[in-house]
Design a protein around this motif. Structure first.
Motif, short mmCIF file in Angstrom:
data_model
loop_
_atom_site.label_atom_id
_atom_site.label_comp_id
_atom_site.label_asym_id
_atom_site.label_seq_id
_atom_site.Cartn_x
_atom_site.Cartn_y
_atom_site.Cartn_z
N LEU A 1 0.80 -1.22 0.00
CA LEU A 1 0.00 0.00 0.00
C LEU A 1 0.83 1.27 0.00
O LEU A 1 0.35 2.33 0.34
N ASP A 2 2.08 1.12 -0.34
CA ASP A 2 2.99 2.26 -0.40
C ASP A 2 2.32 3.42 -1.15
O ASP A 2 1.96 3.30 -2.32
N GLN A 3 2.15 4.54 -0.42
CA GLN A 3 1.42 5.68 -1.00
C GLN A 3 2.14 6.26 -2.22
O GLN A 3 1.49 6.67 -3.18
N ASP A 4 3.49 6.30 -2.16
CA ASP A 4 4.23 6.84 -3.30
C ASP A 4 4.04 5.96 -4.52
O ASP A 4 3.82 6.45 -5.63
N LEU A 5 4.11 4.64 -4.30
CA LEU A 5 3.91 3.70 -5.41
C LEU A 5 2.50 3.88 -6.00
O LEU A 5 2.31 3.91 -7.21
N GLN A 6 1.54 4.03 -5.09
CA GLN A 6 0.15 4.25 -5.52
C GLN A 6 0.06 5.45 -6.49
O GLN A 6 -0.51 5.35 -7.57
N LYS A 7 0.68 6.56 -6.06
CA LYS A 7 0.64 7.78 -6.88
C LYS A 7 1.35 7.56 -8.21
O LYS A 7 0.86 7.95 -9.27
N GLU A 8 2.51 6.91 -8.15
CA GLU A 8 3.29 6.70 -9.38
C GLU A 8 2.54 5.80 -10.36
O GLU A 8 2.50 6.06 -11.56
N VAL A 9 1.92 4.74 -9.82
CA VAL A 9 1.17 3.82 -10.69
C VAL A 9 -0.02 4.56 -11.31
O VAL A 9 -0.32 4.40 -12.50
N MET A 10 -0.68 5.41 -10.54
CA MET A 10 -1.82 6.16 -11.07
C MET A 10 -1.37 7.10 -12.18
O MET A 10 -2.02 7.20 -13.22
#
Ligand SMILES: NC(=O)c1ccc[n+]([C@@H]2O[C@H](COP(=O)([O-])OP(=O)(O)OC[C@H]3O[C@@H](n4cnc5c(N)ncnc54)[C@H](OP(=O)(O)O)[C@@H]3O)[C@@H](O)[C@H]2O)c1
Length: 276
Positions: free
Chosen positions: A255-264
């Motif tokens: 659930l890494d928030q940075d990864l979430q943003k980057e994937v989006m």
């Protein structure tokens, strides 16, 4: 009467779920890629429950333009969708398969097309009283992933890309839950279920073992029974992950928030040709 839309409704878990919901008070919007299979299913439901309202739409997740056009027709025809169930998915038959849209097939079928469809139909779900989105996820979505792997993904095997696509879907739904906390998102990890997806993974010379394999893994009907009960479960938090019919308490989700943003950002860039 509530309305449920189910993708991947013509075989496996999706089809079993349609059978389970036939005796329930649902208008059914069934989405599939094969007109003949959809017609057969529609005919069967109408024969068993003549009063059930049923709508069918052909949509091939391997063609983004198709997903865009048909989703917009559905958006217009069904202003309220109570339950939107993203179930369609597949492990490609061959390694390194690409779609005509220029994406890895596993990524497009299991993630990009679902994302495009969800973005188009989100308003219809938010218009409803239930505001529920469901998705068939997989245990393979729990893998670690670093954004700099994107450039190497084409060298990965089809099952690994499938897992990454399921992870991206989960990250998307977690992202969505933070934006719309009135949504109810139910992610369902069905475990290993004997469907075409598993059948196609058995090498042809070993297909004679199918009967034996079937004894040890779940039947789609059993899973559909669980999903039916999950659909009706009350939900207190915006997003829940189920295994079987129980909430998975110790789910390993990245659930890494940075990864979430980057994937989006990466995904929206891939879909930038579509007005959302
Ligand atoms: N079986 C398992 O062990 C397992 C485990 C974890 C997660 N899952 C997930 O569960 C979901 C349902 O799969 P299943 O196990 O029931 O397998 P399945 O019987 O192969 O069903 C997959 C469904 O997705 C549809 N589909 C495949 N490619 C498509 C495309 N290009 N465009 C539109 N629809 C497409 C199929 O359409 P057709 O009917 O025309 O073939 C089928 O209805 C999938 O998301 C799968 O990844 C399955």
């Amino acid at each position: 009467m509530k309305t449920i839309l189910i993708t991947g409704s013509t075989s496996g878990i999706g089809k079993a779920l349609v059978y389970h919901l036939m005796d329930d008070q649902f208008d059914l919007i069934l989405v599939g890629r094969n007109q003949l299979l959809l017609d057969e299913l529609e005919k069967f439901v109408k024969k068993e429950v003549p009063k059930r309202r049923i709508f069918t739409y052909v949509m091939d997740f391997g063609k983004l333009e198709d997903v865009y056009q048909v989703s917009n027709v559905i958006k217009k025809n069904h202003p309220q969708i109570d339950y939107l169930y993203h179930n369609a998915g597949a492990v490609p038959q061959t390694k390194n398969a690409w779609t005509k849209d220029g994406h890895l097939e596993a990524l497009q079928i299991n993630y990009l097309s679902m994302l495009l469809m969800n973005e188009i139909l989100l308003e219809n779900v938010l218009n409803s009283s239930e505001k529920t989105i469901l998705h068939t996820t997989s245990m393979s979505a729990s893998k670690k992933f670093y954004m700099d792997e994107i450039s190497m993904m084409s060298q990965y095997g089809r099952i690994k890309i499938y897992g990454i696509s399921k992870l991206f879907s989960r990250l998307y739904f977690h992202h969505l839950a933070t934006i719309h906390n009135d949504l109810k998102i139910k992610l369902i990890n069905p475990g290993i279920v004997f469907t075409n997806q598993i059948r196609h993974m058995i090498p042809k010379p070993l297909r004679f073992l199918e009967g034996g394999v079937r004894l040890f893994i779940k039947d789609p009907n059993q899973v559909a029974g669980h999903i039916k009960s999950i659909i009706k479960k009350n939900q207190e938090v915006p997003i829940e992950l189920y295994k079987g019919n129980k909430i998975e308490k110790h789910a390993k989700i990245n659930l890494d928030q940075d990864l979430q943003k980057e994937v989006m950002m990466y995904s929206m860039d891939l879909l930038k040709g579509y007005s959302l």
